[in-house]
Design a protein around this motif. Structure first.
Motif, PDB file in Angstrom:
ATOM      1  N   ILE A  77       3.379  11.322  -0.533  1.00 39.57           N
ATOM      2  CA  ILE A  77       3.422  10.022  -1.223  1.00 39.57           C
ATOM      3  C   ILE A  77       2.929  10.106  -2.657  1.00 39.57           C
ATOM      4  CG2 ILE A  77       2.419   7.680  -1.248  1.00 39.57           C
ATOM      5  CD1 ILE A  77       2.464   7.805   1.816  1.00 39.57           C
TER       6      ILE A  77
ATOM      7  N   PHE B 285      -2.718   5.727   6.486  1.00 41.33           N
ATOM      8  CA  PHE B 285      -1.558   5.957   7.349  1.00 41.33           C
ATOM      9  C   PHE B 285      -1.962   5.847   8.826  1.00 41.33           C
ATOM     10  CE2 PHE B 285       1.485   8.637   9.591  1.00 41.33           C
ATOM     11  CZ  PHE B 285       2.700   8.253   9.028  1.00 41.33           C
TER      12      PHE B 285
ATOM     13  N   LEU C 179      -0.171   1.632   6.166  1.00 41.97           N
ATOM     14  CA  LEU C 179       0.864   2.201   5.301  1.00 41.97           C
ATOM     15  C   LEU C 179       1.975   2.742   6.177  1.00 41.97           C
ATOM     16  CD1 LEU C 179       0.201   4.590   2.324  1.00 41.97           C
ATOM     17  CD2 LEU C 179       1.785   5.265   4.142  1.00 41.97           C
TER      18      LEU C 179
ATOM     19  N   VAL D 158       6.588   3.835   6.092  1.00 40.98           N
ATOM     20  CA  VAL D 158       7.733   4.214   5.265  1.00 40.98           C
ATOM     21  C   VAL D 158       8.960   3.471   5.764  1.00 40.98           C
ATOM     22  CG1 VAL D 158       9.210   6.109   4.489  1.00 40.98           C
ATOM     23  CG2 VAL D 158       6.756   6.497   4.826  1.00 40.98           C
TER      24      VAL D 158
ATOM     25  N   VAL E 197       7.682   3.772   0.408  1.00 40.78           N
ATOM     26  CA  VAL E 197       6.428   3.353   1.018  1.00 40.78           C
ATOM     27  C   VAL E 197       6.313   1.837   1.020  1.00 40.78           C
ATOM     28  CG1 VAL E 197       3.912   3.398   0.750  1.00 40.78           C
ATOM     29  CG2 VAL E 197       5.255   5.485   0.384  1.00 40.78           C
TER      30      VAL E 197
ATOM     31  N   PHE F  60       9.159   8.581  -0.555  1.00 36.30           N
ATOM     32  CA  PHE F  60       8.547   9.449   0.436  1.00 36.30           C
ATOM     33  C   PHE F  60       9.257  10.802   0.437  1.00 36.30           C
ATOM     34  CE2 PHE F  60       7.545  10.678   4.916  1.00 36.30           C
ATOM     35  CZ  PHE F  60       6.160  10.554   4.831  1.00 36.30           C
TER      36      PHE F  60
END
Length: 499
Positions: free
Chosen positions: A395, A434, A439, A441, A448, A468
């Motif tokens: 990222i 994440f 977070l 995708v 993101v 990404f």
């Protein structure tokens, strides 16, 4: 107070301090390098205008010495000093040495005795190489030392000394004609001399082997990974390592990191053994297995089977590092950083910080102090991801190895598998976001998306919409997206704790 408050007495006091400490000590104490464009001329003595002005400010009541950025305006500094009655001169570049002229003549004769222009890559390369040579002390180099324009002018000066030149000769120097005459007498021999000069001073890189001692022959090789490498004169090529050389530290399996030698200390021991300590901590960059020791052989110029110190082709090293998003340490950047840090430490501690004061006592005897593999969070899964993606967060982009972590698109606790296609490298803080379900995708755009709760954190909102990395499994990305975003909008099945 400002520059205008500096007095002649303060400047004179700073000059007296300069005389007492000497140039190097004085510059180190005030956090300056030794490069000087302008000097105060006082009889036969010369004082750098910037460092003297900075030190003079510290002589004012209640004031401290200025930092290099605060005296970076040469016009302002020179105007101040001249207004106080001091003679300021521009420091002219020094005369060309025999070695420099040999290199320039070799370039001229290699181009059919025609001087090339400033936009010619050969001239630019020659200028850059001349600036790296050690024949002139930094304090004597002055403004525009061996610039591309000055090198092109010297090539033209040399060309006017050739017998076939029918125009008016330029001024040049007396040694110009001598070197031209030597090339005319034996061009092949002079080209060999030029090649020898290049070979001695070309940038060099070395592979240094670091592992737990396995044989008696390993005695003398130790150090602290990421900081120093200890070796002795029993090792082949031990006398060839120099400050500024690039070193690649590796073990039997992997390249552990890369650095540039900042300083080499030595200590004479018994039976004619001299122990050396090469310090490189200021430029250390961990590689953490992104390059294997077998891969390193491709960059070797002489990989003898058991040598601890082996020469490398620096261009191949640079290309190899570029493939995993790591760059060679910058010697100039390190010098600037060291000067700045010394200045700050002097203010904080009230002591001058020179040489290796912070490095402690050099390792002695055969005792090993190496930390062979400081692998924080390192495992085979992370190593394989680094080999696939290089030192790049999926990222945020390029990152130091120390902050890169292996992330699973599917919870490892749930599936207990290390599927390389379902793994990515993430910066440590991004990895936490994440795994915390903050977070994800977007599988349709591969960009993101952030949880609404992060909208008040500018440091992270900048990554909203970031592209990404290409490579991870599309299905794993989709499953992760649906689970995470479901929690954001209150959908059942989106429990972030299950990620």
């Amino acid at each position: 107070m400002g520059l205008g408050d500096i007095t002649a007495d303060a400047v004179s006091t700073a000059m007296a301090e300069h005389d007492r400490l000497g140039l190097i000590e004085f510059c180190n104490q005030h956090g300056f390098d030794r490069f000087r464009n302008y000097v105060i001329a006082d009889d036969t003595r010369r004082y750098g205008t910037r460092v003297i002005t900075a030190a003079a400010h510290g002589r004012l009541p209640g004031q401290v010495p200025l930092t290099p950025p605060e005296v970076a305006d040469d016009d302002l500094v020179n105007q101040l000093l001249e207004g106080l009655g001091f003679e300021v001169r521009e420091l002219r570049p020094p005369k060309w040495t025999r070695e420099e002229l040999t290199l320039a003549c070799s370039q001229l004769f290699s181009n059919d005795r025609v001087a090339q222009r400033v936009n010619d890559p050969a001239v630019q390369h020659l200028a850059a190489f001349l600036r790296r040579l050690p024949f002139h002390a930094p304090q004597d180099r002055g403004l525009n030392f061996r610039s591309v324009n000055s090198v092109q002018r010297k090539l033209f000066d040399l060309g006017t000394r050739l017998p076939e030149y029918k125009g008016k000769r330029t001024r040049g120097g007396a040694l110009d004609e001598v070197i031209i005459g030597e090339f005319l007498a034996d061009e092949a021999e002079m080209h060999r001399r030029a090649a020898a000069i290049r070979a001695e001073h070309e940038p060099k890189a070395w592979a240094l082997f670091s592992a737990e001692r396995k044989h008696d022959s390993d005695a003398g090789s130790s150090g602290v990974l990421g900081s120093s490498f200890v070796y002795d004169n029993n090792f082949s090529r031990s006398q060839e390592l120099r400050e500024g050389h690039v070193v690649v530290i590796h073990d039997d399996e992997d390249v552990l990191g890369i650095a540039r030698i900042g300083r080499i200390d030595h200590e004479d021991g018994q039976a004619g053994v001299t122990k050396y300590v090469a310090y490189y901590g200021g430029t250390w960059r961990a590689v953490d297995g992104a390059i294997s020791s077998d891969d390193l052989k491709d960059a070797s110029t002489d990989m003898a089977a058991h040598d601890v110190i082996k020469p490398l082709d620096i261009d191949k090293v640079e290309a190899m590092l570029a493939r995993v998003a790591v760059s060679l340490p910058s010697q100039a950047a390190e010098a600037r950083s060291v000067a700045k840090i010394r200045s700050v430490r002097r203010i904080v501690t009230g002591k001058d910080v020179r040489g290796g004061e912070d490095d402690g006592v050099a390792p002695t005897g055969g005792r090993r102090e190496i930390k062979a593999k400081a692998r924080k969070g390192q495992d085979k899964f992370r190593k394989k991801l680094i080999q696939r993606y290089g030192h790049v967060c999926a990222i945020t982009g390029r990152c130091p190895a120390e902050v890169l972590q292996a992330a699973h698109l599917r919870s490892f606790a749930e599936h207990e598998t290390h599927n390389l296609d379902e793994g990515v490298l993430l910066r440590a803080d991004v990895h936490l976001l994440f795994d915390s379900g903050l977070l994800a995708v977007d599988p349709t755009t591969r960009r993101v998306v952030l949880a609404p709760s992060l909208s008040t954190y500018p440091h992270y909102t900048q990554f909203d919409g970031a592209e990404f990395a290409v490579g991870p499994s599309e299905k794993a990305i989709t499953d992760h997206f649906l689970a995470v975003t479901g929690a954001w909008i209150g959908q059942q099945g989106g429990n972030q704790e299950g990620l």
